[in-house]
Write a protein that holds these residues in place. Sequence first.
Motif, PDB file in Angstrom:
ATOM      1  N   LEU A 113     -35.537 -32.895  -8.089  1.00 24.11           N
ATOM      2  CA  LEU A 113     -36.430 -31.956  -7.399  1.00 24.11           C
ATOM      3  C   LEU A 113     -37.532 -31.465  -8.332  1.00 24.11           C
ATOM      4  CD1 LEU A 113     -33.774 -29.908  -5.387  1.00 24.11           C
ATOM      5  CD2 LEU A 113     -35.307 -31.675  -4.515  1.00 24.11           C
ATOM      6  N   THR A 114     -37.191 -31.259  -9.611  1.00 21.86           N
ATOM      7  CA  THR A 114     -38.192 -30.827 -10.595  1.00 21.86           C
ATOM      8  C   THR A 114     -39.275 -31.891 -10.770  1.00 21.86           C
ATOM      9  OG1 THR A 114     -36.554 -29.505 -11.775  1.00 21.86           O
ATOM     10  CG2 THR A 114     -38.535 -30.108 -12.984  1.00 21.86           C
ATOM     11  N   LYS A 133     -41.608 -31.926  -7.734  1.00 20.22           N
ATOM     12  CA  LYS A 133     -42.551 -30.797  -7.743  1.00 20.22           C
ATOM     13  C   LYS A 133     -43.695 -31.049  -8.727  1.00 20.22           C
ATOM     14  CE  LYS A 133     -39.066 -27.439  -6.306  1.00 20.22           C
ATOM     15  NZ  LYS A 133     -38.135 -26.362  -6.743  1.00 20.22           N
ATOM     16  N   LYS A 134     -43.380 -31.656  -9.872  1.00 18.81           N
ATOM     17  CA  LYS A 134     -44.431 -31.979 -10.853  1.00 18.81           C
ATOM     18  C   LYS A 134     -45.397 -33.017 -10.280  1.00 18.81           C
ATOM     19  CE  LYS A 134     -42.850 -32.871 -15.021  1.00 18.81           C
ATOM     20  NZ  LYS A 134     -41.881 -33.358 -16.042  1.00 18.81           N
ATOM     21  N   GLN A 156     -46.076 -33.507  -7.172  1.00 19.56           N
ATOM     22  CA  GLN A 156     -46.877 -32.858  -6.127  1.00 19.56           C
ATOM     23  C   GLN A 156     -47.993 -32.012  -6.748  1.00 19.56           C
ATOM     24  OE1 GLN A 156     -45.003 -29.748  -3.773  1.00 19.56           O
ATOM     25  NE2 GLN A 156     -46.008 -30.505  -1.919  1.00 19.56           N
ATOM     26  N   GLU A 157     -47.679 -31.279  -7.806  1.00 19.65           N
ATOM     27  CA  GLU A 157     -48.681 -30.447  -8.470  1.00 19.65           C
ATOM     28  C   GLU A 157     -49.850 -31.280  -8.986  1.00 19.65           C
ATOM     29  OE1 GLU A 157     -46.406 -28.490 -11.439  1.00 19.65           O
ATOM     30  OE2 GLU A 157     -45.472 -27.068 -10.046  1.00 19.65           O
ATOM     31  N   TYR A 170     -44.967 -33.813  -0.810  1.00 19.20           N
ATOM     32  CA  TYR A 170     -43.521 -33.510  -0.939  1.00 19.20           C
ATOM     33  C   TYR A 170     -43.183 -32.308  -0.077  1.00 19.20           C
ATOM     34  CZ  TYR A 170     -39.598 -31.056  -3.270  1.00 19.20           C
ATOM     35  OH  TYR A 170     -38.458 -30.360  -3.547  1.00 19.20           O
ATOM     36  N   LYS A 171     -42.199 -32.478   0.808  1.00 18.32           N
ATOM     37  CA  LYS A 171     -41.740 -31.366   1.648  1.00 18.32           C
ATOM     38  C   LYS A 171     -40.228 -31.250   1.510  1.00 18.32           C
ATOM     39  CE  LYS A 171     -45.365 -31.552   5.187  1.00 18.32           C
ATOM     40  NZ  LYS A 171     -46.179 -32.601   4.573  1.00 18.32           N
TER      41      LYS A 171
END
Length: 634
Positions: free
Chosen positions: A475-476, A479-480, A482-483, A489-490
């Motif tokens: 998950l980390t 998120k990276k 997506q940033e 990412y949902k």
Amino acid sequence: MPTAVEILKNYWNHDRFRDLQQDIIDAAMDKRDTFALLPTGGGKSICFQVPALMQDGLCLVISPLVALMKDQVANLQKRNIKAIALTGGLRTEEVSDLLDNCQFGNYKFLYLSPERLQSDWIIERLKSLSINLIAIDEAHCVSQWGHDFRPAYLKIANLRNHFNKVPFMALTASATPKVQQDIISGLGMKEVSVFQKSFERKNIAYMVFETEDKLHRITQILKKNPEPSIIYVRNRKSCHDMSSQLQSLGFSATYYHGGLPAAEKSRNMQSWMEEKAQVIVATNAFGMGIDKGNVKNVIHVQLPENIESYYQEAGRAGRNEEKAFAVLLYHRSDTTQARSQFISVLPDKEFLTRVFVKLCNYLRIAYGEGIDERFGFNLNHFCTQYDFPVLKTYNALQFLDRQGVVSLSQEFSEKVSVQFLADSREVLRYTSLNPQDEPVILTILRNYSGIYDAPCALNLSLVSKKSGSPEDQILTVLKKLQERGLIDYKARSNDATLVFNEIREDEKTINRLSKYLEMQNRQKKDQLQSVLDYVTDDDTCRQRLILRYFGEDKIQDCGICSFCIGKNRKPVRASRVSVATEIHDLLQTQSLNSREIQNHIKHPPDDVIFALRQLLDHDIIRIGTDNRYSIRKT
């Protein structure tokens, strides 16, 4: 053929069986129907696992709980024993493949729910398997008088038509004499060998304390007995609150409930198992499969729903046969709260119908459809949308689960959807700059070929297994990505997963179940009354009260419960009249809470509580909203 003891030694590294286990195994090997009533910690699973391993073929295990099936299969697999579970949510082709594995893959155990037996094609596939034993776990579910009756269990007896030479073994940890007879009759067991271990736990001191300051009493217990302890509370919020309070008081504490992510559950459990935390605060979701021998205290902060579940939870103390304590703390207001929690929230037929119809509408299931469909489900959102009370709705869904209409998994899940937006060169550039993230990214790209074209739902456990990375790390990484604009990412959290086991038929479904609903509600009221009788009976040994509930007559008191200790202390107690007088004099000048009163007058807590109750009943004192006592003004 290996002997039973050789199997036990080879797979479980034990040299001898517990009481009755060898006798039960011998009965199964003699092809006799067997009923085994072994209280919590008695080693029920060994009773069918060992004889299954002693002979050719496969053991069919019928169990009502997905989590229990997963737990037992995982434990068998850790011992290099081949086992499979047909849990809810599997597609027909997946179930068929698993049954092929059972037939051709030398598997020894097949776990399934009783609802699976309602499918004719499943029965046909089972008939092709070489089954050597049929084990019915949690067999009290067969009985309409049991504390968790499931009508699907009554269908198990139909297996006799196809496996008339295969012995049945029914196992349960709690059953009154009436329930025992109901199980044997309901399963069609003939010339059954009954093995029953006494419910007496001589090393457990059953303690019931009436107290207004439960946290204070808990700290006294934990300081006096600083060994591993379990504290059972009513809900998830109480888990966190109690754990935090204990930590602030200097105790090492963690928590466990059904709403935690799997990784956090495992981490908290391990912390307690390894005794990095003295205390684990938990809801009744905790305990299944736990085999920690040196638990010293099991403390219930609120009244349990029934004696059966209380006995099982309390029985997690003292499995090493050393003295341990099962403590139940209560206050007079707990009676009202228990009735509100367990009785007023029971759904009637009208409410159950409304919930079922709205549930189908909420999930967009058309009439006559829905079977085998799987949905993420957020209970709070559902209740908010239709203005349903949460607890009553939850009980309605649990009832539908027990009746096999739906399968409700309360495990926390995170539904993750990903689509790659950047071209492959940008992704490769990112991995070269962040090599620690490469295993996760490559695993996703290799397993989801269309992920550049459309959003793909990721199976986090699969990605975790193939990449060797924990789910929280995956998950980390997402998120990276997506940033940096590389992916869309949902993630959406669900309280539960719902699987529909039947087509939608609205009133027709509920009408079929209504008699069971009425029976369940009546049974729950009777069971709660038994709990109230247990905590308010000040004239009988606590161990004897529990044994009497399960149909055992014991003349001699246990000598170690709260009643027996109090009885032995009575001759040296000060007069309770004088205690009341001291409290009255003390309150003339100031208002105090119960702990402050206890510190001032130095009498046993039971005497102080009794005196306060008498003064309240006679309107001599009053208690304010701040839980402080004062003299009632005339």
